[in-house]
Design a protein around this motif. Structure first.
Motif, PDB file in Angstrom:
ATOM      1  N   SER A  18       0.852  -1.181   0.000  1.00 24.82           N
ATOM      2  CA  SER A  18       0.000   0.000   0.000  1.00 24.82           C
ATOM      3  C   SER A  18       0.887   1.230   0.000  1.00 24.82           C
ATOM      4  N   THR A  19       0.318   2.334  -0.392  1.00 24.51           N
ATOM      5  CA  THR A  19       1.018   3.606  -0.377  1.00 24.51           C
ATOM      6  C   THR A  19       0.414   4.481   0.707  1.00 24.51           C
ATOM      7  N   LEU A  20       1.270   5.006   1.601  1.00 22.38           N
ATOM      8  CA  LEU A  20       0.820   5.892   2.667  1.00 22.38           C
ATOM      9  C   LEU A  20       0.950   7.335   2.203  1.00 22.38           C
ATOM     10  N   GLY A  21      -0.125   8.068   2.363  1.00 22.76           N
ATOM     11  CA  GLY A  21      -0.132   9.490   2.050  1.00 22.76           C
ATOM     12  C   GLY A  21      -0.938  10.222   3.107  1.00 22.76           C
ATOM     13  N   TRP A  22      -1.142  11.501   2.885  1.00 22.28           N
ATOM     14  CA  TRP A  22      -1.936  12.284   3.825  1.00 22.28           C
ATOM     15  C   TRP A  22      -2.548  13.470   3.083  1.00 22.28           C
ATOM     16  N   ALA A  23      -3.585  14.020   3.676  1.00 24.48           N
ATOM     17  CA  ALA A  23      -4.240  15.206   3.116  1.00 24.48           C
ATOM     18  C   ALA A  23      -4.903  15.974   4.253  1.00 24.48           C
ATOM     19  N   ALA A 169      11.127   2.752   2.326  1.00 22.62           N
ATOM     20  CA  ALA A 169      11.741   4.049   2.006  1.00 22.62           C
ATOM     21  C   ALA A 169      10.705   5.162   1.818  1.00 22.62           C
ATOM     22  N   PRO A 170       9.677   4.981   0.978  1.00 25.17           N
ATOM     23  CA  PRO A 170       8.695   6.059   0.835  1.00 25.17           C
ATOM     24  C   PRO A 170       7.886   6.295   2.115  1.00 25.17           C
ATOM     25  N   TYR A 171       7.602   5.225   2.846  1.00 27.73           N
ATOM     26  CA  TYR A 171       6.884   5.347   4.123  1.00 27.73           C
ATOM     27  C   TYR A 171       7.682   6.229   5.076  1.00 27.73           C
ATOM     28  N   GLU A 172       8.972   5.896   5.247  1.00 29.16           N
ATOM     29  CA  GLU A 172       9.805   6.674   6.170  1.00 29.16           C
ATOM     30  C   GLU A 172       9.960   8.116   5.707  1.00 29.16           C
ATOM     31  N   SER A 173      10.031   8.329   4.406  1.00 25.72           N
ATOM     32  CA  SER A 173      10.136   9.684   3.864  1.00 25.72           C
ATOM     33  C   SER A 173       8.889  10.504   4.206  1.00 25.72           C
ATOM     34  N   THR A 174       7.721   9.898   4.044  1.00 24.15           N
ATOM     35  CA  THR A 174       6.461  10.576   4.360  1.00 24.15           C
ATOM     36  C   THR A 174       6.393  10.939   5.837  1.00 24.15           C
ATOM     37  N   LEU A 178       6.630  14.756   7.820  1.00 22.20           N
ATOM     38  CA  LEU A 178       5.600  15.202   8.760  1.00 22.20           C
ATOM     39  C   LEU A 178       6.196  15.514  10.127  1.00 22.20           C
ATOM     40  N   ILE A 179       7.169  14.720  10.589  1.00 23.36           N
ATOM     41  CA  ILE A 179       7.821  14.993  11.866  1.00 23.36           C
ATOM     42  C   ILE A 179       8.484  16.370  11.834  1.00 23.36           C
ATOM     43  N   GLU A 180       9.185  16.665  10.748  1.00 20.11           N
ATOM     44  CA  GLU A 180       9.855  17.963  10.632  1.00 20.11           C
ATOM     45  C   GLU A 180       8.838  19.103  10.678  1.00 20.11           C
ATOM     46  N   ASP A 181       7.741  18.946   9.954  1.00 23.86           N
ATOM     47  CA  ASP A 181       6.708  19.986   9.923  1.00 23.86           C
ATOM     48  C   ASP A 181       6.084  20.195  11.298  1.00 23.86           C
ATOM     49  N   TRP A 182       5.709  19.098  11.962  1.00 24.00           N
ATOM     50  CA  TRP A 182       5.021  19.227  13.247  1.00 24.00           C
ATOM     51  C   TRP A 182       5.971  19.585  14.383  1.00 24.00           C
TER      52      TRP A 182
END
Length: 196
Positions: A18-23, A169-174, A178-182
């Motif tokens: 699956s691909t993890l994303g957010w909105a 890799a893409p999961y950890e990148s996502t 978000l960690i940096e932003d929050w």
């Protein structure tokens, strides 16, 4: 015979990923102040919240009850002022990283909260949780289910537990983005509240 990949050769895709994303989305929050001998006061406002997307679809839809009742739980990433530190803790838990945050985002059995109470964000109200299992190439949210906040029992007879597997890799990148932003939001909030 065992297939072996030579160095530099592309690895075949892992099936069932699956691909993890957010909105950003919003929900309506109503706060009521109970007053003695007078009418209660209620205020309603729209609250912006980050929602997990799984393969482009809202994760909360997968947690919908068979009778059509939606999942009211949500991430801790929203614009209520007391949530940014908890948001960072919840994101770090999704990477199996311990952090200095004191907000409880995982249960004593090690399961991590994915979605929390929409009113208080507290595990004690129960949460949608999973075991986060990290391998060399994947991250699993294993046995996703509702978990009781008091007894820590897992599961709801109406919503069967399921597992999601992501490419690491893409999961950890996502999650890292978000960690940096929050983290920045949390620091901005601290700076604005400490200034006289």
């Amino acid at each position: 015979m065992t297939d072996r990949l030579d160095e530099g050769q592309a690895q075949p895709p892992i099936r069932g990923l699956s691909t993890l994303g957010w909105a950003w989305t919003s929900y309506e929050q109503t706060d009521t102040v109970m007053r003695l001998f007078r009418k209660d006061l209620s205020t309603t406002r729209q609250v912006a919240v980050v929602e997990w997307l799984i393969d482009g679809e809202p994760f909360t839809e997968r947690m919908r009850f068979p009778n059509g009742t939606p999942c009211n739980d949500m991430t801790l990433m929203h614009d209520a002022p007391h949530f940014p530190p908890a948001a960072v803790a919840s994101l770090r838990a999704l990477l199996s990283m311990a952090g200095p945050e004191q907000e409880p985002v995982d249960f004593s059995d090690g399961r991590v909260g994915l979605l929390f109470c929409h009113q208080c964000g507290d595990l004690y109200c129960g949460a949608v949780s999973a075991s986060v299992v990290v391998s060399d190439s994947t991250v699993e949210w294993r046995d996703i289910a509702y978990q009781d906040g008091n007894t820590e029992e897992i599961g709801d007879a109406e919503v069967a537990a399921f597992t999601l597997t992501f490419e690491r890799a893409p999961y950890e990148s996502t999650i890292t983005a978000l960690i940096e932003d929050w983290t920045a939001r949390s620091e901005d909030q601290r700076a604005s509240t400490s200034t006289p």
